[in-house]
Design a protein around this motif. Structure first.
Motif, PDB file in Angstrom:
ATOM      1  N   LEU A  99     -21.789  -8.626 -21.021  1.00 15.12           N
ATOM      2  CA  LEU A  99     -21.526  -8.218 -19.639  1.00 15.12           C
ATOM      3  C   LEU A  99     -20.321  -8.138 -19.458  1.00 15.12           C
ATOM      4  N   GLY A 100     -19.217  -8.888 -20.055  1.00 15.66           N
ATOM      5  CA  GLY A 100     -17.711  -8.867 -19.772  1.00 15.66           C
ATOM      6  C   GLY A 100     -17.366  -7.585 -20.268  1.00 15.66           C
ATOM      7  N   SER A 101     -17.742  -7.122 -21.599  1.00 14.48           N
ATOM      8  CA  SER A 101     -17.112  -5.888 -21.964  1.00 14.48           C
ATOM      9  C   SER A 101     -17.723  -4.682 -21.274  1.00 14.48           C
ATOM     10  N   SER A 102     -18.996  -4.761 -20.828  1.00 18.68           N
ATOM     11  CA  SER A 102     -19.554  -3.534 -19.852  1.00 18.68           C
ATOM     12  C   SER A 102     -18.814  -3.413 -18.800  1.00 18.68           C
ATOM     13  N   PHE A 103     -18.441  -4.534 -17.922  1.00 18.55           N
ATOM     14  CA  PHE A 103     -17.561  -4.543 -16.827  1.00 18.55           C
ATOM     15  C   PHE A 103     -16.294  -4.302 -16.970  1.00 18.55           C
ATOM     16  N   GLY A 104     -15.822  -4.484 -18.247  1.00 19.63           N
ATOM     17  CA  GLY A 104     -14.216  -4.345 -18.733  1.00 19.63           C
ATOM     18  C   GLY A 104     -14.145  -2.723 -18.719  1.00 19.63           C
ATOM     19  N   ILE A 105     -15.322  -2.090 -19.559  1.00 19.81           N
ATOM     20  CA  ILE A 105     -14.857  -0.677 -19.594  1.00 19.81           C
ATOM     21  C   ILE A 105     -14.715  -0.008 -18.006  1.00 19.81           C
ATOM     22  N   LEU A 106     -15.630  -0.559 -17.050  1.00 19.79           N
ATOM     23  CA  LEU A 106     -15.561   0.031 -15.668  1.00 19.79           C
ATOM     24  C   LEU A 106     -14.204  -0.283 -15.070  1.00 19.79           C
ATOM     25  N   ALA A 122      -9.007  -0.332 -23.197  1.00 22.98           N
ATOM     26  CA  ALA A 122      -8.954  -1.134 -24.174  1.00 22.98           C
ATOM     27  C   ALA A 122      -8.601  -2.466 -23.444  1.00 22.98           C
ATOM     28  N   TYR A 123      -7.606  -2.469 -22.336  1.00 25.89           N
ATOM     29  CA  TYR A 123      -7.317  -3.515 -21.638  1.00 25.89           C
ATOM     30  C   TYR A 123      -8.283  -4.265 -21.057  1.00 25.89           C
ATOM     31  N   GLY A 124      -8.974  -3.337 -20.438  1.00 19.89           N
ATOM     32  CA  GLY A 124     -10.281  -3.656 -19.547  1.00 19.89           C
ATOM     33  C   GLY A 124     -11.312  -4.466 -20.553  1.00 19.89           C
ATOM     34  N   ILE A 125     -11.597  -3.789 -21.654  1.00 21.13           N
ATOM     35  CA  ILE A 125     -12.518  -4.216 -22.383  1.00 21.13           C
ATOM     36  C   ILE A 125     -12.052  -5.883 -22.898  1.00 21.13           C
ATOM     37  N   SER A 126     -10.760  -5.918 -23.250  1.00 24.09           N
ATOM     38  CA  SER A 126     -10.408  -7.095 -23.504  1.00 24.09           C
ATOM     39  C   SER A 126     -10.473  -8.594 -22.697  1.00 24.09           C
ATOM     40  N   LEU A 133     -16.459 -14.497 -21.910  1.00 25.70           N
ATOM     41  CA  LEU A 133     -16.634 -15.629 -22.824  1.00 25.70           C
ATOM     42  C   LEU A 133     -16.111 -17.040 -21.950  1.00 25.70           C
ATOM     43  N   ILE A 134     -15.392 -17.077 -21.279  1.00 25.69           N
ATOM     44  CA  ILE A 134     -14.959 -18.135 -20.632  1.00 25.69           C
ATOM     45  C   ILE A 134     -16.095 -18.976 -19.605  1.00 25.69           C
ATOM     46  N   ILE A 135     -16.808 -17.798 -18.753  1.00 30.03           N
ATOM     47  CA  ILE A 135     -17.873 -18.080 -18.050  1.00 30.03           C
ATOM     48  C   ILE A 135     -18.959 -18.516 -18.989  1.00 30.03           C
ATOM     49  N   GLY A 136     -19.164 -17.902 -20.002  1.00 35.01           N
ATOM     50  CA  GLY A 136     -20.374 -18.104 -20.951  1.00 35.01           C
ATOM     51  C   GLY A 136     -20.206 -19.650 -21.459  1.00 35.01           C
ATOM     52  N   ARG A 137     -19.019 -19.885 -21.973  1.00 29.97           N
ATOM     53  CA  ARG A 137     -18.700 -21.327 -22.677  1.00 29.97           C
ATOM     54  C   ARG A 137     -18.996 -22.191 -21.415  1.00 29.97           C
ATOM     55  N   LYS A 138     -18.636 -22.252 -20.150  1.00 29.24           N
ATOM     56  CA  LYS A 138     -18.666 -23.146 -19.184  1.00 29.24           C
ATOM     57  C   LYS A 138     -20.439 -23.256 -19.088  1.00 29.24           C
ATOM     58  N   MET A 139     -21.028 -22.147 -19.110  1.00 29.07           N
ATOM     59  CA  MET A 139     -22.480 -22.322 -18.937  1.00 29.07           C
ATOM     60  C   MET A 139     -23.395 -23.096 -19.978  1.00 29.07           C
ATOM     61  N   ASP A 140     -22.724 -22.621 -21.258  1.00 30.33           N
ATOM     62  CA  ASP A 140     -23.361 -23.238 -22.601  1.00 30.33           C
ATOM     63  C   ASP A 140     -23.021 -24.691 -22.358  1.00 30.33           C
ATOM     64  N   ALA A 141     -21.858 -25.214 -22.181  1.00 27.97           N
ATOM     65  CA  ALA A 141     -21.616 -26.528 -21.988  1.00 27.97           C
ATOM     66  C   ALA A 141     -22.319 -27.361 -20.806  1.00 27.97           C
ATOM     67  N   LYS A 142     -22.647 -26.780 -19.733  1.00 24.32           N
ATOM     68  CA  LYS A 142     -23.331 -27.158 -18.563  1.00 24.32           C
ATOM     69  C   LYS A 142     -24.794 -27.354 -19.374  1.00 24.32           C
TER      70      LYS A 142
END
Length: 150
Positions: A99-106, A122-126, A133-142
């Motif tokens: 999802l982050g890469s999709s919104f990053g393209i936009l 490229a900056y947007g995707i990154s 990734l940060i949000i996903g890691r927090k949700m995985d930890a939860k």
């Protein structure tokens, strides 16, 4: 089909196959089933899981068995996610990156277009992948803390 029968079935398939991709899929299915066996479920929940295993018709032998069982694994994981809120390891991180890469393209096209177009994308995707990734890691930890990870 009981959990133990399904586990034995996939272990037997894993031993019999020589294809590395098939072996990996069978190992993942067996891993999910072994984690389910070690969890505490009520009798009704176990019957529901076993009914879903029966519905998947895993012992049938279609032409492309590997593809059929791979789809069955995804259906079974979706069932566990929807019914019991159980997720696989890294589930939210993978979703966040996508999802982050999709919104990053936009973001790169709309906001960062003041740079050269390809550089802005490229900056947007990154940036999008990093935030996802940060949000996903927090949700995985939860989910791990709440014991919802298989």
């Amino acid at each position: 089909m009981t959990l133990q029968e399904a586990y034995n079935f996939f272990e037997r398939l894993r031993i019999q196959t020589t294809n590395k991709a098939e072996r990996k899929a069978y190992e993942k299915f067996a891993h999910v089933l072994s984690k389910l066996k070690s969890r505490e479920f009520s009798k009704n929940e176990i019957q529901s899981i076993e009914a879903e295993l029966d519905r998947l018709n895993l012992e049938s032998t279609p032409e492309n068995g590997k593809k059929y069982r791979h789809k069955a694994l995804h259906k079974f994981e979706k069932y566990l996610r929807d019914t019991f809120s159980l997720t696989s390891k890294g589930y939210y991180s993978n979703r966040g990156i996508g999802l982050g890469s999709s919104f990053g393209i936009l973001l790169g096209v709309a906001v960062l277009s003041s740079f050269e177009r390809s550089l802005g994308i490229a900056y947007g995707i990154s940036f999008g992948m990093l935030v996802g990734l940060i949000i996903g890691r927090k949700m995985d930890a939860k989910a791990r803390v709440e014991s919802r990870v298989l």
